[in-house]
Scaffold this motif. Structure first.
Motif, short mmCIF file in Angstrom:
data_model
loop_
_atom_site.label_atom_id
_atom_site.label_comp_id
_atom_site.label_asym_id
_atom_site.label_seq_id
_atom_site.Cartn_x
_atom_site.Cartn_y
_atom_site.Cartn_z
N GLN A 6 0.95 -1.04 0.27
CA GLN A 6 0.02 -0.38 -0.14
C GLN A 6 0.95 2.05 0.27
N CYS A 23 -2.94 0.46 -4.42
CA CYS A 23 -3.33 -0.99 -3.20
C CYS A 23 -3.10 -2.02 -4.21
N TYR A 33 -9.75 -6.21 -0.99
CA TYR A 33 -10.84 -5.42 -0.01
C TYR A 33 -9.95 -3.84 0.48
N TRP A 34 -10.91 -3.42 0.57
CA TRP A 34 -10.69 -1.31 1.31
C TRP A 34 -11.63 -1.98 2.55
N TYR A 35 -10.88 -1.84 3.94
CA TYR A 35 -10.91 -1.77 5.33
C TYR A 35 -11.10 -0.02 5.51
N GLN A 36 -11.25 0.61 6.56
CA GLN A 36 -11.66 1.88 7.07
C GLN A 36 -11.48 1.05 8.41
N ALA A 67 -14.16 3.59 -5.84
CA ALA A 67 -12.78 3.00 -5.74
C ALA A 67 -12.32 2.11 -7.40
N SER A 75 -5.76 -1.82 -6.74
CA SER A 75 -6.86 -0.35 -7.28
C SER A 75 -6.33 0.38 -6.10
N LEU A 77 -8.18 4.08 -4.15
CA LEU A 77 -9.59 4.47 -2.88
C LEU A 77 -9.52 5.52 -3.05
N TYR A 90 -6.43 3.34 6.20
CA TYR A 90 -7.18 3.00 5.07
C TYR A 90 -6.29 1.12 5.12
N CYS A 92 -5.30 -2.21 3.13
CA CYS A 92 -6.56 -2.72 1.65
C CYS A 92 -5.86 -4.77 1.99
#
Lengths: 112, 113
Positions: A6, A23, A33-36, A67, A75, A77, A90, A92
């Motif tokens: 990342q 990512c 996946y993208w997470y916060q 995204a 990817s 975001l 953030y 990934c």
């Protein structure tokens, strides 16, 4: 085996500015996946891709977050415009279909 | 989304002792569970997983126990070391969600030398 990459690691922006995170998943992993992760909380899923298609983006604030995973590999975001409450890490992650997810180190965003 | 909670937000143990971290999950139909370890400034790191057709799984110094009757998951760490100090998350995967995992708040483990 290389992990999830990342960039950037850290970003500080003013509110109403835009920002983008990048990512690169583990080679061969179709799911991304993208997470916060807000400080003191567990990761919250924003969006999930299978190859270059979106599986779920129900928790993505679409008025400001977007995204893409155009070629089914890397990817990005984006947040535009950023708000103070977007300050978070953030993350990934990627996985083989139906398997455990591996996470990158994350991008720490501070909105001032 | 699903709600996955942890009973204790913080846990302190003496080096060499065993640690037990607990987790309550919300969806009785969840079929896959993972424990992650997150050190400061890093992303979550996979520790061990278990599928719903099992009630126990062992790894190196770690054991995960699954009690589906009460929707409870635990992580046992044997002979806890200072390097085990981190935040531990459990994550559950409900069925038919496209391999999406829902995380709890986490338990912060501190190992006292």
């Amino acid at each position: 085996e290389a992990g999830v990459a990342q960039s950037p690691r850290y970003k500080i922006i003013e509110k109403r500015q835009s920002v983008a995170f990048w990512c690169n998943p583990i080679s061969g992993h179709a799911t991304l996946y993208w997470y916060q992760q807000i400080l003191g909380q567990g990761p919250k899923l924003l969006i999930q891709f299978q190859n270059n298609g979106v599986v779920d983006d129900s928790q993505l604030p679409k008025d400001r977050f977007s995204a893409e995973r155009l070629k089914g590999v890397d990817s990005t975001l984006k947040i535009q415009p950023a708000k103070l409450e977007d300050s978070a890490v953030y993350l990934c992650a990627s996985s083989l279909v139906g398997q455990k997810a591996f996470f990158g180190q994350g991008t720490r965003l501070t909105v001032v | 989304g699903e709600s996955v909670g942890l009973h204790l937000p913080t846990l302190s143990v003496q080096e060499g002792d065993n640690s037990i971290i607990n987790c309550a999950y919300s969806n009785s139909a969840s079929d896959y569970f993972i424990w992650y370890k997150q050190e400061s400034g890093k992303g979550p790191q996979f520790i061990i997983d278990i599928r719903s057709n099992m009630d126990k799984r062992q790894g190196q110094r770690v054991t995960v126990l699954l009690n589906k009757t009460v929707k409870h998951l635990s992580l046992q760490i044997a002979a806890t070391q200072p390097g085990d100090s981190a935040v531990y998350f459990c994550a559950e995967k409900p069925p038919n969600t496209g391999n999406q995992f829902y995380f709890g708040t986490g338990t912060s483990l501190t190992v006292i030398p």
